[in-house]
Design an enzyme around this catalytic site. Sequence first.
Site, short mmCIF file in Angstrom:
data_model
loop_
_atom_site.label_atom_id
_atom_site.label_comp_id
_atom_site.label_asym_id
_atom_site.label_seq_id
_atom_site.Cartn_x
_atom_site.Cartn_y
_atom_site.Cartn_z
N ASP A 27 1.05 -4.06 -3.89
CA ASP A 27 0.75 -5.28 -4.64
C ASP A 27 1.79 -6.36 -4.37
O ASP A 27 2.96 -6.05 -4.13
CB ASP A 27 0.74 -4.92 -6.13
CG ASP A 27 -0.09 -5.89 -6.95
OD1 ASP A 27 -0.67 -6.83 -6.37
OD2 ASP A 27 -0.14 -5.72 -8.17
N HIS A 44 -1.00 -10.98 3.29
CA HIS A 44 -1.67 -9.74 3.70
C HIS A 44 -1.24 -9.34 5.11
O HIS A 44 -1.12 -8.17 5.43
CB HIS A 44 -3.19 -9.90 3.62
CG HIS A 44 -3.69 -10.15 2.22
ND1 HIS A 44 -3.24 -9.41 1.15
CD2 HIS A 44 -4.57 -11.04 1.72
CE1 HIS A 44 -3.83 -9.84 0.05
NE2 HIS A 44 -4.64 -10.83 0.36
N LEU A 138 1.59 13.08 9.78
CA LEU A 138 1.24 12.44 8.50
C LEU A 138 -0.20 11.93 8.51
O LEU A 138 -0.66 11.38 9.51
CB LEU A 138 2.20 11.27 8.26
CG LEU A 138 1.93 10.42 7.01
CD1 LEU A 138 3.24 10.12 6.30
CD2 LEU A 138 1.25 9.11 7.35
C1 FPP Z 1 -2.55 -6.79 -3.15
O1 FPP Z 1 -1.80 -7.97 -3.16
C2 FPP Z 1 -2.96 -6.46 -1.80
C3 FPP Z 1 -4.26 -6.29 -1.36
C4 FPP Z 1 -5.44 -6.41 -2.23
C5 FPP Z 1 -4.55 -5.99 0.06
C6 FPP Z 1 -3.59 -5.06 0.68
C7 FPP Z 1 -3.87 -4.86 2.11
C8 FPP Z 1 -2.90 -4.67 3.04
C9 FPP Z 1 -1.46 -4.67 2.74
C10 FPP Z 1 -3.27 -4.40 4.44
C11 FPP Z 1 -4.10 -3.19 4.55
C12 FPP Z 1 -4.39 -2.86 5.90
C13 FPP Z 1 -5.60 -2.47 6.37
C14 FPP Z 1 -5.68 -2.04 7.76
C15 FPP Z 1 -6.83 -2.49 5.54
P1 FPP Z 1 -2.34 -9.22 -3.97
O2 FPP Z 1 -3.18 -10.05 -3.07
O3 FPP Z 1 -3.05 -8.76 -5.20
O4 FPP Z 1 -1.01 -9.96 -4.32
P2 FPP Z 1 -0.75 -10.83 -5.63
O5 FPP Z 1 -0.88 -9.89 -6.79
O6 FPP Z 1 0.62 -11.33 -5.42
O7 FPP Z 1 -1.78 -11.92 -5.67
#
Ligand code: FPP
Length: 251
Positions: A27, A44, A138
């Site tokens: 997050d 992201h 893993l």
């Molecule tokens: C939450 O941060 C993050 C997500 C919903 C997406 C996470 C995805 C990745 C880190 C990449 C994954 C990789 C693949 C290959 C699918 P947020 O957007 O909720 O952050 P915020 O709470 O600060 O708004």
Amino acid sequence: MFTFRRKKESTQVALEKIPKHIGVIMDGNGRWAKKRMQPRIMGHKAGMDALQAVTIKASELGVKVLTVYAFSTENWTRPVDEVKFIMSLPVEFFDKYVPELHKNNVKVQMIGDTSRLPKDTLDALNRARELTKRNSGLILNFALNYGGRAEIVSAVKQIAQDVLDARFNTGDITEELIANYLNTATLPYLYRDPDLIIRTSGELRLSNFLPWQSAYSEFYFTDVLWPDFKEKGLVAAIEEYNRRHRRFGGV
Ligand code: FPP
């Protein structure tokens, strides 16, 4: 040819207990980008770099399964462009990150309702899965379009159907049987339940992530935003895990 180089952080650790299965709620990508006055999607992107770093470090430390919450069943309510971008990440992930993971003997798997994922997204993940399926290191387990309650509803429906079909009686339903109907049944038997669940960015919730499987997990919350978490964050979480004493209801 494009080659991907990751800056390695030096993290010397003397850790006694390594959690076998770690679940991560990644997050804070959006806030990380906002702090830099960048669009959320840049968060992201940085989040994917962090994921790569954490995966390699976890594999070096001997973690067996890393389940990462990449997209929840509730994330579809985000702006269309952001959803589209997140769905494009597995395509980039396959080209840019999977080769290094493959070299590190990492096996890619996924849980969640993949039927709603765009075709390109699913194709990319399937390619990663196919390429790495014989790896014995893993397991990087993506929770994509995953929701814990939806997973339990689906298990209950299948169990009810199997009772109607006289495969077994209600008296045969045990915790073990239920676990066999959950998405995590695809993981090695000993490592289905996370020992440790990490959530970054200061939120203190589980948000529908592995509610059944986390019954005895240790929880680690940190204010660090996911893109900044990396190797150091993982080691700090495992050090904290080493200070905990898991009793599983005993003394
Ligand atoms: C939450 O941060 C993050 C997500 C919903 C997406 C996470 C995805 C990745 C880190 C990449 C994954 C990789 C693949 C290959 C699918 P947020 O957007 O909720 O952050 P915020 O709470 O600060 O708004």
